[in-house]
Design a protein around this motif. Structure first.
Motif, short mmCIF file in Angstrom:
data_model
loop_
_atom_site.label_atom_id
_atom_site.label_comp_id
_atom_site.label_asym_id
_atom_site.label_seq_id
_atom_site.Cartn_x
_atom_site.Cartn_y
_atom_site.Cartn_z
N PRO A 81 1.68 -13.50 1.31
CA PRO A 81 2.33 -14.63 0.82
C PRO A 81 3.36 -15.13 2.00
CG PRO A 81 2.74 -12.66 -0.60
CD PRO A 81 1.97 -12.15 0.60
N ILE A 84 7.21 -14.10 1.82
CA ILE A 84 7.78 -12.85 2.27
C ILE A 84 7.05 -12.26 3.71
CG2 ILE A 84 8.20 -12.03 0.12
CD1 ILE A 84 5.92 -10.07 0.10
N LEU A 95 6.20 0.69 10.43
CA LEU A 95 5.35 1.65 10.25
C LEU A 95 4.44 2.14 11.41
CD1 LEU A 95 3.43 3.12 8.14
CD2 LEU A 95 1.65 1.34 8.67
N LEU A 99 5.50 5.94 13.62
CA LEU A 99 4.52 6.71 13.72
C LEU A 99 4.57 7.31 14.96
CD1 LEU A 99 1.34 5.26 12.09
CD2 LEU A 99 2.31 7.22 11.54
N LYS A 105 8.17 12.59 19.35
CA LYS A 105 8.86 13.79 18.72
C LYS A 105 8.10 14.97 19.01
CE LYS A 105 12.42 12.39 15.87
NZ LYS A 105 12.47 12.16 14.43
N ALA A 106 6.93 14.90 18.52
CA ALA A 106 5.95 16.21 18.47
C ALA A 106 5.42 16.50 19.80
CB ALA A 106 4.88 15.85 17.37
N TYR A 109 8.82 15.87 23.57
CA TYR A 109 10.24 15.98 22.95
C TYR A 109 11.32 15.63 23.87
CZ TYR A 109 14.04 17.78 20.09
OH TYR A 109 15.06 17.92 19.37
N ARG B 2 -1.42 -17.35 -4.39
CA ARG B 2 -0.91 -16.58 -3.14
C ARG B 2 0.83 -16.81 -3.32
NH1 ARG B 2 -1.71 -16.05 2.93
NH2 ARG B 2 -2.77 -17.99 2.97
N TYR B 7 2.24 -12.24 -7.77
CA TYR B 7 1.31 -11.82 -6.67
C TYR B 7 2.50 -11.10 -5.66
CZ TYR B 7 -1.65 -12.12 -2.60
OH TYR B 7 -2.33 -11.90 -1.47
N ILE B 8 3.55 -11.83 -5.48
CA ILE B 8 4.54 -11.35 -4.23
C ILE B 8 4.88 -10.22 -4.65
CG2 ILE B 8 6.97 -11.90 -3.26
CD1 ILE B 8 6.15 -14.83 -3.35
N TYR B 11 1.93 -7.58 -4.17
CA TYR B 11 1.96 -7.47 -2.76
C TYR B 11 2.93 -6.53 -2.13
CZ TYR B 11 0.13 -8.81 1.81
OH TYR B 11 -0.56 -8.81 3.23
N ALA B 12 4.21 -6.81 -2.18
CA ALA B 12 5.02 -5.90 -1.69
C ALA B 12 5.26 -4.63 -2.29
CB ALA B 12 6.69 -6.71 -2.26
N LEU B 15 2.06 -2.82 -0.32
CA LEU B 15 2.24 -2.45 0.85
C LEU B 15 3.34 -1.40 1.03
CD1 LEU B 15 1.90 -3.95 3.80
CD2 LEU B 15 4.54 -4.86 3.56
N CYS B 19 2.60 1.95 3.30
CA CYS B 19 3.05 2.35 4.41
C CYS B 19 3.60 3.50 4.24
CB CYS B 19 4.24 1.14 4.75
SG CYS B 19 3.61 -0.37 5.17
N LEU B 22 1.37 6.57 4.28
CA LEU B 22 1.02 6.80 5.70
C LEU B 22 2.11 7.64 6.44
CD1 LEU B 22 -0.94 3.60 6.57
CD2 LEU B 22 -1.89 5.95 6.50
N LEU B 23 3.35 7.13 6.21
CA LEU B 23 4.30 8.02 7.00
C LEU B 23 4.73 9.15 6.65
CD1 LEU B 23 7.09 5.00 7.54
CD2 LEU B 23 5.46 6.03 9.16
N ALA B 26 2.09 11.50 7.98
CA ALA B 26 2.22 11.78 9.45
C ALA B 26 3.24 12.44 9.61
CB ALA B 26 2.81 10.50 10.06
N LEU B 30 2.96 16.39 11.45
CA LEU B 30 3.63 16.70 12.66
C LEU B 30 4.89 17.61 12.40
CD1 LEU B 30 3.41 13.13 14.10
CD2 LEU B 30 1.80 15.13 14.73
N GLN B 34 7.12 19.70 15.48
CA GLN B 34 8.40 18.92 15.87
C GLN B 34 9.60 20.19 15.76
OE1 GLN B 34 8.86 15.64 13.24
NE2 GLN B 34 7.70 14.34 14.58
#
Lengths: 220, 239
Positions: A81, A84, A95, A99, A105-106, A109, B2, B7-8, B11-12, B15, B19, B22-23, B26, B30, B34
């Motif tokens: 949209p 935003i 993101l 990553l 870091k891993a 280091y 859209r 929708y906004i 969508y937000a 997202l 995100c 995924l983080l 990860a 790891l 670390q």
């Protein structure tokens, strides 16, 4: 909306490495360099260039982030949209940066400690956001990837050049190897080169040389 | 479609979830690697206050052989129920001195492992912008400083950050004494740089432009050395 979709389908038959697409990589290296011509990303260029190693890691990190964010945003561009879109771009960049930071870091280091906040600050690096807004939002993932790659490399090229001179003149070393000791000469490092001021001077000289070579003029 | 609010919002939300997911994956994947790096870094820091570590040396093995680690309390008694790696100094330093858990790292003699060559004490405090910490190694007289290693979270690069990045600055502490007779006086970093304090056992040259970080370092040292005072006394009378 339907018009853009149509356009995309027509363009799909185009091979990835056309003359135009090659320019996406070569232009940022020279006539459209993000640092020397667009004067973006100066802060980190001054901060992480005292030695070649962190400069190299920074360049690689930024290249990965720019290329990957470009692809992601380009793939999403028809669903974002517009109200935003900046925050969506920011989220995607964050993101990738997080990553990359976690990976550094891993696996490296000590370098990650040296780069400290500057990896995190890639998020606010104008080069990344600039490419997303200027290119990825209106182009297909393939060319967007090349564009990100090219700009990352253009940034990296300047970073490495500055770091080369700063480490060489500042501490008489390259990638940590004391080159002067190797050939049996004593070299008194130039402390100025290790300070941000040294980077400013070198960057200025690079911009000067480059602009006089390709005849670039600021347009008002 | 859209541009509609729903929708906004959706969508937000999607997202954010993607995100975030995924983080989280990860970070979790790891984490072990670390933490290993952080632990190795700490071992390196502890050892480097006492000896020079060469590139490529097996830090883990050296640490295993030469360092005896344990936790003491304010009275200098060994707390066998706590391990040093479980002590979080950023929490401990906020407690009053007598409640603190105090890790100790004893650097033992190479040929006789019952003989302690140096003790390395962690210190923790607050600099100008954020936390600072480090290790102080003492000679076996429990008075003379063998070496220090400082680190920080957010001191100004080129100014206060020099406590970490400038080996010469850390070397200024070598050979200084923390006791004057029986009284613990610690070592003070002075204001201004370029002065010679080589004949003063309790003062070191300061950092130009970073007086407040130096103040933080001074507070940290005197605060933590006082916490360790009873342990040091015990150690001194035993040897």
């Amino acid at each position: 909306m339907s018009e853009t979709v149509e356009k995309v389908e027509v363009k799909k038959s185009e091979p990835l490495f056309t003359k135009k697409n090659k320019k996406l990589i070569t232009n940022p290296l020279d006539i459209d360099n993000p640092i020397t011509v667009q004067v973006l990303g100066i802060c980190s260029a001054l901060a992480v260039t005292t030695q070649l190693k962190p400069a190299f890691i920074m360049a690689v990190s930024l290249t990965i982030v720019t290329a990957c964010s470009n692809v992601a945003i380009s793939a999403m561009r028809n669903s974002i949209p517009s109200r935003i879109r900046i925050i969506v771009q920011l989220a995607v960049v964050s993101l990738w940066v997080t990553l990359v930071n976690e990976l550094l870091k891993a696996y490296v280091y000590d370098v990650s400690k040296q780069l400290s906040v500057f990896v995190g600050l890639i998020i606010t690096n104008c080069i990344v956001m600039g490419r997303l807004e200027a290119y990825a939002m209106s182009n297909k993932p393939g060319p967007s990837f090349l564009d990100g790659l090219g700009n990352g490399l253009g940034y990296g090229l300047i970073l490495m050049t500055i770091a080369f001179f700063r480490e060489f003149l500042g501490s008489g070393a390259l990638f940590g190897f004391k080159v002067f000791d190797l050939i049996g000469l004593h070299y008194q490092g130039n402390g100025l080169m290790l300070l941000p001021a040294g980077a400013c001077i070198i960057l200025g000289i690079i911009i000067w040389i480059q602009r006089s070579m390709n005849g670039y003029r600021e347009t008002h | 479609m859209r541009q509609s609010n729903s929708y906004i919002v959706i969508y937000a939300a999607v997202l954010t979830i993607v995100c975030g997911g995924l983080l989280a994956m990860a970070a979790e994947g790891l984490k072990e690697k670390q933490q290993f790096n952080v632990a190795l870094e700490q071992k390196k820091n502890i050892l480097s206050t006492v000896i020079n570590i060469e590139e490529g040396q097996d830090v883990n093995r050296l640490y295993e052989q030469r360092v005896k680690q344990f936790v003491v309390d304010f009275n200098g008694d060994v707390r066998s129920d706590v391990k040093p790696q479980d002590v979080n100094l950023s929490v401990e330093y906020k407690k009053p001195a007598k409640d603190r858990l105090l890790p100790v790292y004893e650097f033992v003699n190479e040929s006789d492992s019952s003989k302690v060559d140096n003790v390395v004490l962690p210190v923790y405090g607050y600099g100008l912008w954020n936390d600072i910490w480090g290790f102080v190694a003492l000679e076996s007289d429990m008075n003379t400083i063998k070496g220090v290693k400082f680190d920080h979270k957010g001191e100004t690069p080129g100014l206060g950050a020099r406590i970490e990045s400038d080996p010469e600055l850390q070397a200024r502490y070598q050979g200084k004494s923390i006791y004057e007779g029986d009284k613990l006086v610690s070592v003070t970093m002075m204001k201004g740089e370029g002065n010679d304090y080589s004949d003063d056992k309790h003062k070191v040259d300061g950092m130009s432009g970073a007086t407040l970080t130096a103040k933080g370092v001074n507070n940290m040292l005197s605060d933590y050395l006082q916490s360790y005072e009873r342990y040091l006394k015990k150690k001194k009378t035993n040897s």
